[in-house]
Design a protein around this motif. Structure first.
Motif, PDB file in Angstrom:
ATOM      1  N   HIS A  57       0.858  -1.188   0.000  1.00  0.00           N
ATOM      2  CA  HIS A  57       0.000   0.000   0.000  1.00  0.00           C
ATOM      3  C   HIS A  57       0.894   1.238   0.000  1.00  0.00           C
ATOM      4  CE1 HIS A  57      -3.761   2.103   1.964  1.00  0.00           C
ATOM      5  NE2 HIS A  57      -3.124   2.896   1.115  1.00  0.00           N
ATOM      6  N   HIS A  59       1.810   5.033  -1.936  1.00  0.00           N
ATOM      7  CA  HIS A  59       1.483   6.119  -2.862  1.00  0.00           C
ATOM      8  C   HIS A  59       2.725   6.968  -3.091  1.00  0.00           C
ATOM      9  CE1 HIS A  59      -2.675   5.154  -1.865  1.00  0.00           C
ATOM     10  NE2 HIS A  59      -2.414   5.362  -0.597  1.00  0.00           N
ATOM     11  N   GLU A 156      -5.768   2.644  -4.921  1.00  0.00           N
ATOM     12  CA  GLU A 156      -6.703   2.548  -3.825  1.00  0.00           C
ATOM     13  C   GLU A 156      -7.917   3.430  -4.095  1.00  0.00           C
ATOM     14  OE1 GLU A 156      -5.218   4.535  -0.381  1.00  0.00           O
ATOM     15  OE2 GLU A 156      -6.514   3.467   0.998  1.00  0.00           O
ATOM     16  N   ASP A 267       1.224   2.927   3.441  1.00  0.00           N
ATOM     17  CA  ASP A 267       0.264   3.995   3.163  1.00  0.00           C
ATOM     18  C   ASP A 267       0.897   5.386   3.261  1.00  0.00           C
ATOM     19  OD1 ASP A 267      -1.952   5.370   2.432  1.00  0.00           O
ATOM     20  OD2 ASP A 267      -3.065   5.056   4.294  1.00  0.00           O
TER      21      ASP A 267
HETATM   22 ZN   LIG Z   1      -3.754   4.780   1.005  1.00  0.00          ZN
END
Ligand SMILES: [Zn+2]
Length: 313
Positions: A57, A59, A156, A267
């Protein structure tokens, strides 16, 4: 069965306490050189997972790309022992940049698994599920692919109201994922998990944060049982750890029961998560260390590698 496991507590932790003895100030009153504290035994700590990590996960959004060049983020991954990433960025340029950096990612030992992000901008976060232009954008991106190969997933995406899981674009994208073997990364509540699977029962879905609202462990267990292609990603998961970042007994029991169903993620949704990247991965290594080593490795690496057919690092 799982609860009795939890009752027994983590056996690994108890046997590996930190015993760093230091010489007391033997030299009190003597010249200062003798008052130096020295470790008598090598520093050892509680068990910490030391193998490869799959960050499922991640970005690399436009504001991150401005502040942290590719070499910088790859360095953070490399120093953290991260050997593969699910890349999904707003807009998709960050993912494409990671995918295009073939030589740099190879040197860093990081495999890029690209996902199509549904968001072109912040406004798309709340309206995407009913916006047909998002389907068009996804189809265009899928047709173009990346320099690291075809996109492997969608997301996501977020659903702030679980009823929006029935929105026309949400339904279409779940069906598209199922048809094309794409993996979906969804930041949703537990009710939306059932709704999304109703559109595409065989789709493979990574549940971002495994319920950031803190769905009960029992509820997580029942969803994983009902949906065999559901996996839980564990960043920001409330109640996962306790004390000094050690795995909570209830989560440990669930992982021992279903070791093939969990993934680790960072994340990096805001820049501060990039600042903390190495610390976040170290936190994951700490709770993974409370599991038997083969199960820790499974959650840290094997499950993600199996999902996308990656070779051993
Ligand atoms: Zn995320």
């Amino acid at each position: 069965m799982a609860l009795s496991d939890a009752g027994r507590g983590p056996p690994i932790r108890a046997t590996r306490r930190v015993f760093v003895a230091r010489i007391a100030l033997l030299a009190a009153g003597l010249p200062g050189a003798f008052a130096q504290a020295q470790p008598l035994v090598p520093r050892t700590g509680p068990a910490v997972y030391a193998g490869p990590l799959f960050d499922s996960h991640l970005h690399y959004n436009d504001e991150a790309a401005e502040r942290y060049p590719l070499a910088d983020v790859l360095g953070r991954m490399q120093r953290s022992g991260v050997r593969a990433i699910v890349a999904n960025s707003r807009p998709n340029d960050g993912t494409k940049a990671l995918a295009a950096a073939r030589e740099a990612t190879r040197r860093a030992g990081v495999t890029v698994v690209p996902f199509v992000r549904l968001y072109r901008n912040r406004a798309d976060y709340s309206g995407w599920h009913a916006d047909p232009s998002i389907v068009e954008m996804v189809l265009r991106e899928l047709a173009a692919g990346t320099e690291a190969g075809p996109y492997r997933g969608l997301g996501e995406f977020h659903l702030y109201d679980s009823a929006n899981a029935d929105g026309p674009t949400a339904r279409r994208l779940m069906q598209l994922a199922e048809e094309r073997g794409l993996v979906v990364l969804a930041h949703v509540d537990d009710a939306a998990i059932d709704r999304l699977f109703a559109h595409a029962p065989k789709a493979r879905l990574i549940w971002a944060h495994t319920g950031i609202g803190g769905a009960a462990v029992e509820r997580v267990r029942s969803l994983l049982t009902r949906h065999p292609t559901l996996l839980g990603e564990l960043s920001y998961r409330p109640g996962l750890t306790e004390g000094e970042g050690r795995l909570s007994p209830a989560w440990r029991a669930l992982m021992l029961e279903m070791p093939e169903r969990f993934l680790v993620g960072s994340d990096t949704w805001v820049n501060s998560r990039w600042d903390d990247y190495e610390a976040l991965m170290q936190q994951a290594r700490r709770w993974l260390g409370d599991l038997p080593p083969p199960i820790a490795r499974r959650i840290a690496w094997d499950n993600g590698a199996a999902l996308f057919g990656l070779p051993p690092p």
